[in-house]
Every structure is written in C-alpha cells, then in structure tokens.
Design a protein around this motif. Structure first.
Motif, PDB file in Angstrom:
ATOM      1  N   GLN A  77       0.807  -1.210   0.000  1.00 20.79           N
ATOM      2  CA  GLN A  77       0.000   0.000   0.000  1.00 20.79           C
ATOM      3  C   GLN A  77       0.847   1.270   0.000  1.00 20.79           C
ATOM      4  N   PRO A  98      -0.475   2.370  -4.459  1.00 19.49           N
ATOM      5  CA  PRO A  98      -0.138   0.991  -4.094  1.00 19.49           C
ATOM      6  C   PRO A  98       0.502   0.193  -5.232  1.00 19.49           C
ATOM      7  N   ARG A 100       0.681  -3.548  -6.503  1.00 15.87           N
ATOM      8  CA  ARG A 100      -0.196  -4.695  -6.307  1.00 15.87           C
ATOM      9  C   ARG A 100       0.352  -6.011  -6.845  1.00 15.87           C
TER      10      ARG A 100
END
Length: 372
Positions: A77, A98, A100
């Motif tokens: 994050q 973020p 991912r």
C-alpha cells in the motif's frame, strides 16, 4: 529571539538526525542487521534466518521470489519495493500509489511492478534494481490481472481485462506480437524453458498453447471456468485456482480436473516447482491454517492480529505479508507440528517521502506532515 533561533535550529537538527536514522538514503536504502531475533525466535531455515526486514506502511499486497534464490521482494500500500536478502535489505519508494504485483526477471535484476489506485491508474513499470533507475513505464486503460517474465527474461507477459487479454513487451518496453487474435481475459501466462511456446489461462477456462515465433495456436483445452488467483506448478503441468469453496487442481495438458480440495478464501502460496498447491486460509475467527493439498497445519495467529494478504513459497519456508505491513516466516516442516508460531521479521519502518524541494544549497523533505 536568539533563544528561539537556537531552539529551532536544535529541533531541526534533531529531526534531521531522526530522519537519517529512520530513512537513511532517500531513494536507496541499505542497512545492516537491527533488532536481531534470538535463535529461539527464528525458524531453523536459511530463508527465515533473516533478522532484518522493514515494516510496510499499510498492507503488504505482493511478494515475489528472486529466481533461483531464497531472496524475495515485498511491496504494498505504501508504494515501497523492498528486497530481503540474507541479513541485509534494500528499500526503494517507487510510487505514491499501491504496488499490487511484482515480477522478477530471471536475470535477478530487472523488476516489474503493477501500480494501481484501484480506479483509473493502471501502470506497469520496469526497474533496474542495481542501477536504481526506471527502464520504462506503460499506462493501461484496463486492470492488470497478472505479470510474469518469460523463462529467459526476454519478454514481460501482462494479463489484463481488455478484449485482447494480454500484452507482451520486450526488455525495452516495445510491444511484441507473439499471439494472434484475442485471447480474452488472461489471468495466467508463462513460457516453456526455450520460450518457443506460451501457455495462457483465464476466467473462460481456456488453456491455450501458442507458438511464440508464429503466433499460431498449437493446442487448446477447456477447463473449469472462473477460477480465482490461478497458479501454475509442477513445472507448468498443473493449474490450481479457487472457486465455490474449493481449490481445484487441473491438468494443464488436458483441462481435466484432478482434485477438488475444500477451502475457504485461500491466499495462494504455491511455487512453480511445488508438487502440490499450497495456501493459507482462515479458521475459527482470527486463526489461520496452512494447507498443502489435503494436509492441514495446526491453527495459528499473527501477533499483529491482521489478515494474511500475500504469501510465497521459498525452499524451506513460507513467507507471509500481513494487512498491517508485517512479514512473517513459517518453516515448511512445521506443517505437521502440533503448534505453529510465525516468526515476525523486525519492523524497522521506512518513512515515505511526500515531497522534496531545494533552495540551491539545501534539500528539504516532507514526510507525514513534518519537514526535514
């Protein structure tokens, strides 16, 4: 007035020292072992012997093993990418949104990341880790479902939710046309060792093998549809994914379902070399269990009381990333133990930089509302 100036100068100096200790170098951070764990706290494996890590600010969203090693990257994050390597670590803030997903090139240096705010920004960027510079970045209109390097690291394979379903880029970010026609959404893609063929799989359940030199389809098989978080293992011979309360094991060479393992919202932790699917799932409230096919570990807790958000399999241990930004190690041989106590990596948190400005002779850094 002079007292105020002296007091302010001391305050700024103390902040600078505190910032230097917590952050080290702004873009590139390398540090030695801090807060080393005792031998009783560290699993007796090479990977879990690491006593240094850095706590992410917010959830850990992605983990990726460095090919052929027990080093690994974590991201989340906070937009930081962190390399965990023996008793040292490197941290690099790549994004203000973020991260991912991570894919590490077989050259062990080029690292691809998927950055997304979950809405309008979907960006793939590839970084030269040693040189600490970005090689290229590409924006996508559609969400990214998977990123993988080809076996020799020649191409980055990007699964997405567009009609084409897949994008393939060379090392410099140039498009490669290795598949003819639309594939539909691709959630899994990889090549064989020679890179002469590619296998793709997606929510349609279609397993498709393609000749990468001509782009022509070699073979296709229909498997179960709508599998979530699919993974390839057993040297690309098996696919596992979750649907309707089961982890389904599928023969990648025929599409046939081999086994259905009862499961609950699994967090997959399966490596390509594994011979069985591995995952973590919740059990009895805030407890978790490790699953290896039909085998199940004793229930355990994370001491930060958060969810498991990401997991990977190393040679002798599983690595877990939590919703509170912590990393944990669980030795693989603990699967059959009567109790499991995940070993948490030290939580030396790195401060994120919000802005940088210079007056020509000094550099000022803004982090979490404070100026350094």
């Amino acid at each position: 007035m002079s007292r105020i100036k002296i007091s302010l100068s001391r305050k700024i100096l103390m902040r600078k020292k505190a910032f230097a200790t917590a952050f080290a170098l702004t873009v590139f951070f390398t540090c030695a072992c801090l807060n080393a764990k005792t031998s009783a706290d560290v699993p007796d494996t090479e990977s879990s012997a690491q006593s240094l890590s850095h706590k992410h600010r917010g959830a850990v969203l992605a983990l990726a093993r460095v090919p052929g090693t027990d080093s690994f990257f974590s991201a989340g994050q906070d937009g930081f990418l962190m390399l965990h390597n023996g008793n040292s670590g490197e941290s690099w803030q790549l994004s203000n949104i973020p991260i991912r997903a991570i894919a590490v090139n077989p050259d062990r240096n080029s690292v691809a990341v998927y950055e997304s705010d979950g809405f309008s920004i979907n960006r793939i960027s590839v970084w030269d880790w040693k040189a600490k510079k970005r090689i290229y970045a590409k924006r996508f209109r559609d969400s990214i479902t998977a990123i993988t390097w080809s076996a020799k690291g020649s191409w980055l394979i990007i699964g997405n939710t567009s009609i084409e379903g897949i994008a393939i880029l060379d090392r410099n970010g140039n498009p490669e046309k290795r598949i003819r026609g639309a594939s539909g959404i691709v959630s899994l893609g990889t090549t064989g060792a020679s890179e002469s063929s590619m296998v793709t799989f997606g929510p349609s359940g279609s397993i498709r093998y393609t000749d990468t030199s001509s782009g022509k389809e070699r073979a296709s098989y229909q498997a179960e549809r709508d599998l979530a978080n699919p993974v390839l293992y057993l040297n690309n011979m098996r696919i596992a994914g979750y649907r309707d309360g089961s982890v389904l094991e599928i023969d990648a060479t025929s599409g046939r379902t081999i086994t259905a393992f009862p499961a609950t919202e699994p967090v997959m932790a399966t490596d390509a070399a594994d011979d069985k699917p591995a995952w973590f799932e919740q059990s009895d409230g805030d407890k978790w269990v490790l699953r290896l096919g039909h085998e199940k570990s004793a229930p355990f807790n994370l001491d930060d009381k958060s969810q498991i958000r990401a997991a990977i399999s190393l040679a002798d241990a599983f690595i877990i990333g939590s919703g509170n930004g912590n990393l944990y190690a669980i030795p693989k041989d603990s699967l059959r133990s009567t109790t499991i106590k995940p070993s948490r990596y030290s939580d030396n948190q790195i401060l994120a930089i919000d802005d940088i400005v210079s007056d020509g002779s000094r550099v000022f850094l803004l982090s979490s509302g404070s100026i350094y």
